[in-house]
Design an enzyme around this catalytic site. Structure first.
Site, PDB file in Angstrom:
ATOM      1  N   LYS A  11      -1.541  -2.334  -0.808  1.00 29.27           N
ATOM      2  CA  LYS A  11      -1.355  -2.063   0.627  1.00 29.27           C
ATOM      3  C   LYS A  11      -2.435  -2.744   1.474  1.00 29.27           C
ATOM      4  O   LYS A  11      -3.466  -3.171   0.960  1.00 29.27           O
ATOM      5  CB  LYS A  11      -1.341  -0.554   0.837  1.00 29.27           C
ATOM      6  CG  LYS A  11      -0.186   0.149   0.106  1.00 29.27           C
ATOM      7  CD  LYS A  11      -0.134   1.641   0.421  1.00 29.27           C
ATOM      8  CE  LYS A  11       0.967   2.319  -0.395  1.00 29.27           C
ATOM      9  NZ  LYS A  11       1.112   3.756  -0.027  1.00 29.27           N
ATOM     10  N   TYR A  51      10.577   2.447   3.730  1.00 26.65           N
ATOM     11  CA  TYR A  51      10.146   3.843   3.726  1.00 26.65           C
ATOM     12  C   TYR A  51      11.167   4.778   4.381  1.00 26.65           C
ATOM     13  O   TYR A  51      10.823   5.905   4.744  1.00 26.65           O
ATOM     14  CB  TYR A  51       8.777   3.973   4.404  1.00 26.65           C
ATOM     15  CG  TYR A  51       7.632   3.560   3.493  1.00 26.65           C
ATOM     16  CD1 TYR A  51       7.358   4.261   2.315  1.00 26.65           C
ATOM     17  CD2 TYR A  51       6.817   2.471   3.808  1.00 26.65           C
ATOM     18  CE1 TYR A  51       6.314   3.887   1.474  1.00 26.65           C
ATOM     19  CE2 TYR A  51       5.765   2.096   2.966  1.00 26.65           C
ATOM     20  CZ  TYR A  51       5.521   2.815   1.808  1.00 26.65           C
ATOM     21  OH  TYR A  51       4.483   2.451   0.971  1.00 26.65           O
ATOM     22  N   ASN A 114      -3.747   4.461   0.751  1.00 30.87           N
ATOM     23  CA  ASN A 114      -4.094   4.864  -0.613  1.00 30.87           C
ATOM     24  C   ASN A 114      -3.943   3.718  -1.626  1.00 30.87           C
ATOM     25  O   ASN A 114      -3.635   3.937  -2.791  1.00 30.87           O
ATOM     26  CB  ASN A 114      -3.299   6.110  -1.027  1.00 30.87           C
ATOM     27  CG  ASN A 114      -1.803   5.896  -0.990  1.00 30.87           C
ATOM     28  OD1 ASN A 114      -1.336   4.821  -0.628  1.00 30.87           O
ATOM     29  ND2 ASN A 114      -1.046   6.898  -1.377  1.00 30.87           N
ATOM     30  N   HIS A 117       1.267   1.330  -3.900  1.00 27.02           N
ATOM     31  CA  HIS A 117       2.544   2.021  -4.061  1.00 27.02           C
ATOM     32  C   HIS A 117       2.956   1.915  -5.527  1.00 27.02           C
ATOM     33  O   HIS A 117       2.691   0.906  -6.184  1.00 27.02           O
ATOM     34  CB  HIS A 117       3.611   1.340  -3.192  1.00 27.02           C
ATOM     35  CG  HIS A 117       5.018   1.807  -3.488  1.00 27.02           C
ATOM     36  ND1 HIS A 117       5.536   2.944  -2.941  1.00 27.02           N
ATOM     37  CD2 HIS A 117       5.985   1.287  -4.290  1.00 27.02           C
ATOM     38  CE1 HIS A 117       6.781   3.111  -3.398  1.00 27.02           C
ATOM     39  NE2 HIS A 117       7.071   2.113  -4.210  1.00 27.02           N
ATOM     40  N   GLU A 128      13.705  -1.176  -5.256  1.00 23.98           N
ATOM     41  CA  GLU A 128      12.533  -1.720  -4.556  1.00 23.98           C
ATOM     42  C   GLU A 128      12.223  -3.145  -5.018  1.00 23.98           C
ATOM     43  O   GLU A 128      11.877  -4.011  -4.198  1.00 23.98           O
ATOM     44  CB  GLU A 128      11.338  -0.786  -4.780  1.00 23.98           C
ATOM     45  CG  GLU A 128      11.537   0.557  -4.081  1.00 23.98           C
ATOM     46  CD  GLU A 128      10.526   1.628  -4.455  1.00 23.98           C
ATOM     47  OE1 GLU A 128      10.673   2.763  -3.960  1.00 23.98           O
ATOM     48  OE2 GLU A 128       9.588   1.349  -5.241  1.00 23.98           O
TER      49      GLU A 128
HETATM   50  P1  ADP Z   1       3.524   8.249  -3.413  1.00 28.05           P
HETATM   51  O1  ADP Z   1       3.124   6.917  -2.814  1.00 28.05           O
HETATM   52  O2  ADP Z   1       2.420   8.828  -4.252  1.00 28.05           O
HETATM   53  O3  ADP Z   1       4.849   8.208  -4.132  1.00 28.05           O
HETATM   54  P2  ADP Z   1       4.922   9.563  -1.224  1.00 28.05           P
HETATM   55  O4  ADP Z   1       6.142   8.866  -1.717  1.00 28.05           O
HETATM   56  O5  ADP Z   1       4.995  11.052  -1.032  1.00 28.05           O
HETATM   57  O6  ADP Z   1       3.669   9.269  -2.188  1.00 28.05           O
HETATM   58  O7  ADP Z   1       4.474   8.956   0.168  1.00 28.05           O
HETATM   59  C1  ADP Z   1       4.628   7.573   0.445  1.00 28.05           C
HETATM   60  C2  ADP Z   1       3.368   7.074   1.119  1.00 28.05           C
HETATM   61  O8  ADP Z   1       3.240   7.731   2.388  1.00 28.05           O
HETATM   62  C3  ADP Z   1       2.049   7.399   0.406  1.00 28.05           C
HETATM   63  O9  ADP Z   1       1.738   6.480  -0.640  1.00 28.05           O
HETATM   64  C4  ADP Z   1       1.055   7.322   1.534  1.00 28.05           C
HETATM   65  O10 ADP Z   1       0.735   5.971   1.890  1.00 28.05           O
HETATM   66  C5  ADP Z   1       1.851   7.936   2.685  1.00 28.05           C
HETATM   67  N1  ADP Z   1       1.622   9.388   2.799  1.00 28.05           N
HETATM   68  C6  ADP Z   1       2.064  10.357   1.961  1.00 28.05           C
HETATM   69  N2  ADP Z   1       1.688  11.581   2.382  1.00 28.05           N
HETATM   70  C7  ADP Z   1       0.979  11.374   3.540  1.00 28.05           C
HETATM   71  C8  ADP Z   1       0.317  12.234   4.468  1.00 28.05           C
HETATM   72  N3  ADP Z   1       0.301  13.568   4.296  1.00 28.05           N
HETATM   73  N4  ADP Z   1      -0.310  11.668   5.526  1.00 28.05           N
HETATM   74  C9  ADP Z   1      -0.282  10.313   5.712  1.00 28.05           C
HETATM   75  N5  ADP Z   1       0.330   9.455   4.875  1.00 28.05           N
HETATM   76  C10 ADP Z   1       0.942   9.964   3.808  1.00 28.05           C
HETATM   77 MG    MG Z   2       6.704   7.733  -3.359  1.00 19.39          MG
END
Ligand code: ADP
Ligand code: MG
Length: 139
Positions: A11, A51, A114, A117, A128
């Site tokens: 990212k 997304y 974070n 992905h 994807e």
């Molecule tokens: P993952 O990437 O671990 O599968 P999710 O699919 O739940 O997590 O969420 C997609 C992305 O959205 C996350 O990787 C992160 O970048 C963002 N995200 C998830 N939860 C939050 C949150 N509470 N606040 C801000 N961004 C979030």
């Molecule tokens: Mg996810």
């Protein structure tokens, strides 16, 4: 049988901070092969589409803003049981909760930024990967 590939993104903040090399290194050290890889800049409609499953969540607009804020690296990586093994390697969504040694623990800034992905199922890995590498019919 579980699938042997998954899809990942490095990212924007991780790219901006110079972590492309270290993250690809961690991926390869963990036994994944890299079968497709490119650096791109997402257009807003692409980030929104990628997304779309999160569009009702409160962080959706912020997440889209973040994902278009700079270049990203998209890749397909291969290993047995790839989706599950890769999610273990990257760690919890929130880096504060990610285990020591995981990519998010090492390189993430926040729950939103974070670092990486990772697809959450074989079905989504295929969707994807095809989204970003449409000319390939297999990975
Ligand atoms: P993952 O990437 O671990 O599968 P999710 O699919 O739940 O997590 O969420 C997609 C992305 O959205 C996350 O990787 C992160 O970048 C963002 N995200 C998830 N939860 C939050 C949150 N509470 N606040 C801000 N961004 C979030
Ligand atoms: Mg996810």
């Amino acid at each position: 049988m579980n699938g042997d590939f998954t899809f990942t993104i490095i990212k924007p903040r991780a790219v901006a901070k110079g972590y492309i090399g270290p993250i690809l290194n961690k991926i390869q050290e963990a036994g994944f092969g890299i079968s497709s890889l490119k650096m791109i800049q997402l257009a807003r409609p692409e980030a929104e589409a990628f997304y779309a499953v999160h569009k009702e969540r409160p962080f959706y607009q912020s997440l889209v803003d973040f994902m278009v804020s700079g270049p990203i690296v998209v890749a397909v990586v291969q290993k047995e049981n790839a989706v599950e093994n890769y999610r273990k390697l990257i760690g919890a969504t929130n880096p504060a909760e990610a285990e020591e040694g995981t990519i998010r623990k090492l390189y993430a800034e926040s729950i939103e930024a974070n670092a990486v992905h990772g697809s959450d199922s074989d079905e989504n890995a295929a969707i994807e990967a095809s989204f970003f590498f449409p000319s390939k019919d297999r990975f």
